[in-house]
Design a protein around this motif. Structure first.
Motif, mmCIF file in Angstrom:
data_model
loop_
_atom_site.group_PDB
_atom_site.id
_atom_site.type_symbol
_atom_site.label_atom_id
_atom_site.label_comp_id
_atom_site.label_asym_id
_atom_site.label_seq_id
_atom_site.Cartn_x
_atom_site.Cartn_y
_atom_site.Cartn_z
ATOM 1 N N TYR A 45 0.834 -1.204 0.000
ATOM 2 C CA TYR A 45 0.000 0.000 0.000
ATOM 3 C C TYR A 45 0.873 1.262 0.000
ATOM 4 O O TYR A 45 1.755 1.419 0.842
ATOM 5 C CB TYR A 45 -0.918 0.016 1.219
ATOM 6 N N LEU A 46 0.588 2.164 -0.922
ATOM 7 C CA LEU A 46 1.355 3.408 -0.997
ATOM 8 C C LEU A 46 1.213 4.214 0.280
ATOM 9 O O LEU A 46 2.159 4.871 0.712
ATOM 10 C CB LEU A 46 0.881 4.237 -2.200
ATOM 11 N N THR A 47 0.043 4.163 0.901
ATOM 12 C CA THR A 47 -0.180 4.887 2.154
ATOM 13 C C THR A 47 0.797 4.428 3.227
ATOM 14 O O THR A 47 1.378 5.255 3.950
ATOM 15 C CB THR A 47 -1.623 4.667 2.651
ATOM 16 N N PHE A 48 0.991 3.117 3.348
ATOM 17 C CA PHE A 48 1.904 2.595 4.365
ATOM 18 C C PHE A 48 3.351 2.934 4.017
ATOM 19 O O PHE A 48 4.135 3.327 4.895
ATOM 20 C CB PHE A 48 1.747 1.079 4.485
ATOM 21 N N LEU A 49 3.710 2.786 2.743
ATOM 22 C CA LEU A 49 5.070 3.130 2.318
ATOM 23 C C LEU A 49 5.350 4.608 2.575
ATOM 24 O O LEU A 49 6.462 4.982 2.985
ATOM 25 C CB LEU A 49 5.250 2.807 0.835
ATOM 26 N N ASN A 50 4.345 5.446 2.341
ATOM 27 C CA ASN A 50 4.515 6.875 2.605
ATOM 28 C C ASN A 50 4.678 7.140 4.096
ATOM 29 O O ASN A 50 5.468 8.005 4.496
ATOM 30 C CB ASN A 50 3.308 7.650 2.074
ATOM 31 N N LEU A 51 3.943 6.396 4.927
ATOM 32 C CA LEU A 51 4.076 6.555 6.375
ATOM 33 C C LEU A 51 5.495 6.233 6.821
ATOM 34 O O LEU A 51 6.091 6.950 7.634
ATOM 35 C CB LEU A 51 3.076 5.649 7.097
ATOM 36 N N VAL A 52 6.056 5.157 6.276
ATOM 37 C CA VAL A 52 7.444 4.794 6.590
ATOM 38 C C VAL A 52 8.387 5.897 6.112
ATOM 39 O O VAL A 52 9.327 6.294 6.816
ATOM 40 C CB VAL A 52 7.816 3.455 5.933
ATOM 41 N N ILE A 102 -10.732 10.203 -4.537
ATOM 42 C CA ILE A 102 -11.417 8.951 -4.864
ATOM 43 C C ILE A 102 -12.439 8.609 -3.782
ATOM 44 O O ILE A 102 -13.554 8.155 -4.082
ATOM 45 C CB ILE A 102 -10.401 7.803 -5.026
ATOM 46 N N PHE A 103 -12.074 8.839 -2.527
ATOM 47 C CA PHE A 103 -12.976 8.556 -1.412
ATOM 48 C C PHE A 103 -14.278 9.342 -1.550
ATOM 49 O O PHE A 103 -15.370 8.819 -1.299
ATOM 50 C CB PHE A 103 -12.281 8.904 -0.095
ATOM 51 N N ALA A 104 -14.161 10.603 -1.950
ATOM 52 C CA ALA A 104 -15.348 11.446 -2.107
ATOM 53 C C ALA A 104 -16.254 10.941 -3.218
ATOM 54 O O ALA A 104 -17.484 11.073 -3.151
ATOM 55 C CB ALA A 104 -14.931 12.889 -2.387
ATOM 56 N N TYR A 105 -15.659 10.353 -4.246
ATOM 57 C CA TYR A 105 -16.443 9.825 -5.359
ATOM 58 C C TYR A 105 -17.091 8.491 -4.997
ATOM 59 O O TYR A 105 -18.301 8.307 -5.166
ATOM 60 C CB TYR A 105 -15.543 9.659 -6.587
ATOM 61 N N ASP A 106 -16.287 7.538 -4.511
ATOM 62 C CA ASP A 106 -16.790 6.224 -4.100
ATOM 63 C C ASP A 106 -15.733 5.561 -3.231
ATOM 64 O O ASP A 106 -14.740 5.048 -3.744
ATOM 65 C CB ASP A 106 -17.099 5.354 -5.314
ATOM 66 N N ARG A 107 -15.936 5.576 -1.949
ATOM 67 C CA ARG A 107 -14.930 5.063 -1.022
ATOM 68 C C ARG A 107 -14.589 3.591 -1.257
ATOM 69 O O ARG A 107 -13.483 3.140 -0.960
ATOM 70 C CB ARG A 107 -15.374 5.253 0.425
ATOM 71 N N VAL A 110 -11.316 2.672 -3.059
ATOM 72 C CA VAL A 110 -9.988 2.879 -2.473
ATOM 73 C C VAL A 110 -9.900 2.483 -1.006
ATOM 74 O O VAL A 110 -8.844 2.093 -0.510
ATOM 75 C CB VAL A 110 -9.566 4.367 -2.643
ATOM 76 N N TYR A 111 -11.034 2.546 -0.279
ATOM 77 C CA TYR A 111 -11.018 2.304 1.161
ATOM 78 C C TYR A 111 -12.366 1.711 1.574
ATOM 79 O O TYR A 111 -13.221 2.409 2.137
ATOM 80 C CB TYR A 111 -10.770 3.632 1.891
ATOM 81 N N PRO A 112 -12.587 0.424 1.276
ATOM 82 C CA PRO A 112 -13.884 -0.203 1.565
ATOM 83 C C PRO A 112 -14.326 -0.025 3.005
ATOM 84 O O PRO A 112 -13.507 0.052 3.928
ATOM 85 C CB PRO A 112 -13.606 -1.683 1.248
ATOM 86 N N ALA A 113 -15.631 0.047 3.199
ATOM 87 C CA ALA A 113 -16.197 0.284 4.529
ATOM 88 C C ALA A 113 -15.812 -0.792 5.534
ATOM 89 O O ALA A 113 -15.781 -0.546 6.737
ATOM 90 C CB ALA A 113 -17.716 0.387 4.429
ATOM 91 N N THR A 114 -15.490 -2.005 5.049
ATOM 92 C CA THR A 114 -15.105 -3.095 5.962
ATOM 93 C C THR A 114 -13.834 -2.764 6.735
ATOM 94 O O THR A 114 -13.598 -3.307 7.815
ATOM 95 C CB THR A 114 -14.883 -4.398 5.174
ATOM 96 N N ILE A 115 -13.031 -1.846 6.200
ATOM 97 C CA ILE A 115 -11.773 -1.492 6.865
ATOM 98 C C ILE A 115 -12.022 -0.668 8.124
ATOM 99 O O ILE A 115 -11.183 -0.617 9.030
ATOM 100 C CB ILE A 115 -10.853 -0.724 5.891
ATOM 101 N N ASP A 116 -13.186 -0.019 8.223
ATOM 102 C CA ASP A 116 -13.482 0.829 9.377
ATOM 103 C C ASP A 116 -13.445 0.059 10.697
ATOM 104 O O ASP A 116 -13.149 0.638 11.748
ATOM 105 C CB ASP A 116 -14.849 1.495 9.213
ATOM 106 N N TRP A 177 -5.972 -6.824 -6.948
ATOM 107 C CA TRP A 177 -5.397 -5.491 -7.098
ATOM 108 C C TRP A 177 -5.262 -4.853 -5.716
ATOM 109 O O TRP A 177 -6.139 -5.013 -4.876
ATOM 110 C CB TRP A 177 -6.271 -4.606 -7.974
ATOM 111 N N VAL A 178 -4.174 -4.137 -5.532
ATOM 112 C CA VAL A 178 -3.933 -3.455 -4.260
ATOM 113 C C VAL A 178 -5.103 -2.539 -3.924
ATOM 114 O O VAL A 178 -5.553 -2.474 -2.778
ATOM 115 C CB VAL A 178 -2.622 -2.647 -4.326
ATOM 116 N N TYR A 179 -5.600 -1.832 -4.925
ATOM 117 C CA TYR A 179 -6.760 -0.960 -4.744
ATOM 118 C C TYR A 179 -7.864 -1.414 -5.703
ATOM 119 O O TYR A 179 -7.604 -1.606 -6.904
ATOM 120 C CB TYR A 179 -6.382 0.498 -5.024
ATOM 121 N N PRO A 180 -9.103 -1.606 -5.208
ATOM 122 C CA PRO A 180 -10.209 -2.079 -6.048
ATOM 123 C C PRO A 180 -10.400 -1.259 -7.322
ATOM 124 O O PRO A 180 -10.826 -1.792 -8.353
ATOM 125 C CB PRO A 180 -11.424 -1.952 -5.120
#
Length: 228
Positions: A45-52, A102-107, A110-116, A177-180
């Motif tokens: 995930y790019l988000t995690f790599l960016n956090l590092v 992307i989240f604003a268009y359709d979460r 990029v970030y499915p609700a199951t992740i919450d 795919w890493v992102y749906p």
């Protein structure tokens, strides 16, 4: 001499990112939503790599602030400036802007609700929201020497190509795919999408350069004059 403000800022931000990183890594041992850490774990995930990346940058900045030294300072400062200008600023800004667009268009893309149920809101905002003001804060508290644009863009292109190869490899290996969102593109569409993303990242690099020059132009001229 490093200002007290910059020193406090770097130590505080590094501590914050270290806490977020530790909290996120700890999640790897919990019951996960289907497919979230399949093959490659969080490292795909790019988000995690960016956090590092952000943690490493601010950690390095804090070390330089706390242990200044003539020889080491020059080498480490060049590395710090390179990390910030070429990677930390453009990649960090890109993660925030693309994610929320992307989240604003359709979460679900990029970030499915199951992740919450797996990642609490504070971690979501730590990695997808607060990165932006923190990077802008870094622009304000300390100047950075930017490399030649062609060298910076070559480095960005190489890293971008490496990440693209990595997520394609993940898809070919496990069929996920890493992102749906990526699953909705044709091959030509994927190429166009990644080209667009690299254009955005390049623009963000140039924006960082402009902001740095705008806020620190006088100071940079003095530093150049002293070097001569």
């Amino acid at each position: 001499m490093t200002s007290t403000l910059a020193r406090v800022y770097h130590i505080t931000v590094f501590g914050w990112y270290a806490l977020v990183l530790k909290s996120l890594i700890a999640k790897d041992g919990e019951e996960l939503p289907p497919g979230i850490f399949v093959y490659g774990g969080p490292w795909k995930y790019l988000t995690f790599l960016n956090l590092v990346l952000q943690t490493v940058f601010f950690g390095l900045a804090a070390v330089i602030d706390l242990h200044p030294g003539k020889t080491a300072e020059k080498t480490l400062c060049r590395l710090k400036d390179f990390l910030f200008s070429v990677f930390a600023f453009p990649v960090g800004m890109f993660v925030v802007l693309l994610f929320w667009s992307i989240f604003a268009y359709d979460r679900e893309l990029v970030y499915p609700a199951t992740i919450d149920t797996f990642i609490p809101p504070w971690i979501n905002h730590a990695v997808h929201t607060f990165v932006l003001p923190v990077l802008l804060g870094e622009v304000l508290v300390q100047p950075h020497t930017y490399p030649q644009t062609k060298n910076a863009l070559a480095a960005l292109g190489a890293v971008g190509s490496a990440y693209l190869s990595w997520i394609v490899w993940v898809y070919l290996s496990v069929g996920i795919w890493v992102y749906p969102l990526l699953g909705y593109f044709s091959t030509a569409g994927l190429v166009g999408f990644f080209f667009f993303n690299m254009t955005v990242v390049t623009s963000l690099y140039l924006l960082g350069d402009k902001l740095n020059s705008h806020f620190w132009s006088k100071g940079m001229k003095k530093m150049t004059a002293k070097a001569k």
